[in-house]
Enzyme design. Sequence first.
Site, PDB file in Angstrom:
ATOM      1  N   ASP A 117       0.897  -1.240   0.162  1.00  0.00           N
ATOM      2  CA  ASP A 117       0.002  -0.172   0.012  1.00  0.00           C
ATOM      3  C   ASP A 117       0.648   1.357  -0.079  1.00  0.00           C
ATOM      4  OD1 ASP A 117      -2.687   1.284   0.298  1.00  0.00           O
ATOM      5  OD2 ASP A 117      -1.717   2.121   2.250  1.00  0.00           O
ATOM      6  N   ILE A 118       1.384   1.752  -1.233  1.00  0.00           N
ATOM      7  CA  ILE A 118       2.293   2.843  -1.324  1.00  0.00           C
ATOM      8  C   ILE A 118       1.350   3.684  -2.203  1.00  0.00           C
ATOM      9  CG2 ILE A 118       4.374   3.618  -2.262  1.00  0.00           C
ATOM     10  CD1 ILE A 118       5.378   0.952  -2.175  1.00  0.00           C
ATOM     11  N   GLU A 119       1.023   5.038  -1.451  1.00  0.00           N
ATOM     12  CA  GLU A 119       0.107   5.963  -2.059  1.00  0.00           C
ATOM     13  C   GLU A 119       0.700   7.330  -2.279  1.00  0.00           C
ATOM     14  OE1 GLU A 119      -3.737   5.806  -0.548  1.00  0.00           O
ATOM     15  OE2 GLU A 119      -3.549   3.828   0.346  1.00  0.00           O
ATOM     16  N   SER A 120       1.827   7.415  -2.394  1.00  0.00           N
ATOM     17  CA  SER A 120       2.699   8.644  -2.257  1.00  0.00           C
ATOM     18  C   SER A 120       2.833   9.227  -4.086  1.00  0.00           C
ATOM     19  CB  SER A 120       4.198   8.512  -2.044  1.00  0.00           C
ATOM     20  OG  SER A 120       4.296   8.352  -0.780  1.00  0.00           O
ATOM     21  N   ARG A 165      -3.175  17.855  -2.870  1.00  0.00           N
ATOM     22  CA  ARG A 165      -2.504  17.615  -3.935  1.00  0.00           C
ATOM     23  C   ARG A 165      -2.727  18.373  -5.212  1.00  0.00           C
ATOM     24  NH1 ARG A 165      -1.229  11.166  -2.824  1.00  0.00           N
ATOM     25  NH2 ARG A 165      -0.231  11.586  -0.689  1.00  0.00           N
TER      26      ARG A 165
END
Length: 360
Positions: free
Chosen positions: A124-127, A259
Amino acid sequence: MSLLFVVAAAAVVAAATYAACPCKSPSWCESIKTGPRKEVLGFTTKSDHWPHYDWSKVTTLALFHDIDNATMDLVCYAHSKGVRVVNHGNFDVADLLNATARAAFVSDQISVATANYLDGVNIDIESPLNSTAMRAALVELVAETRRAFAEAIPGSQISYDVAWSPDCIDGRCYDAVGLARVTDFLVVMSYDERSQIWGPCVASANSPLPMTARGIEEYMNLGIDPYQLVLGQPWYGYDYNCSSLDAVGLCSLKHVPFRGAPCSDAAGVERDYAVVRQMLKNSTRVWNETFSAPFFNYVAPVDGKTHQVWYDDPESLALKYRYGVDVGLRGLAFWTVDSLDYSSTEGQGDAKAMWDAVVV
């Protein structure tokens, strides 16, 4: 540190760990080796709710809480039911081009998995990610993870959580096709679909059916097999404080940028389904046909402000579950299976209705 060394070390750890299986049956310490099947993946954030899950429905549990002594009880029981238990994995994208950092991540994940008899990892990488080189490195990180797990834990499962659409949502400009190629499946997080609001800054559905279907179809249009997609759904909603409420019920929001977008769902407060059900007792549920989602208004007793709550319930979820079946998706995932009230008689009825609606 080479990945070959990582794998060899992990195999030694696995052999030593499995020799001391704490489960009632030694077979429950073995990884689940079931091949591709329909998936119902539950994200779990609490360590004490698992006895109340519908074990006839769930196939994988992804641990998003600390692993403690009680975790082994969960693993033993899950394995007795043929259910996988996987850890969650996160990684600082600033280190994606660092092969040593990637190898350390893989090593750590395998060490945790073998020490706790887990069946894989949900990454779960959401960058935000915009560089072509970093996109390629992310795919390589996941590929390295899968290769090492396949060697250390045969039958292990590697999945990756992606945004509701592949269209650079929240700056997550990932190589979705590449990630699908090196995982067992992608979990499409078809929720928080208003994390970036570019139009009118008003409250709306968290996971509207038309938007959810559009995102899934965008993934399939990239050439990704629908059987490699798992439809993630929210068992929670958002409570918005309305700056104003117009004659047709539009709830204007305070502008909270996210963002690059001028407005976002961060203007609201996330509410578990169990909490929403309690709030609804003193309000009237309204069904929105456009979004196929319910909402309600209430007046906060503290300050007299009007709030609008958008959420999902068995009716709205069932429509999206059926959509997933119709287009041939791999299955479903829920954030989170701990959002229900499993303690009270009333809550247990609500929880049963939520689980009963699940169809893959």
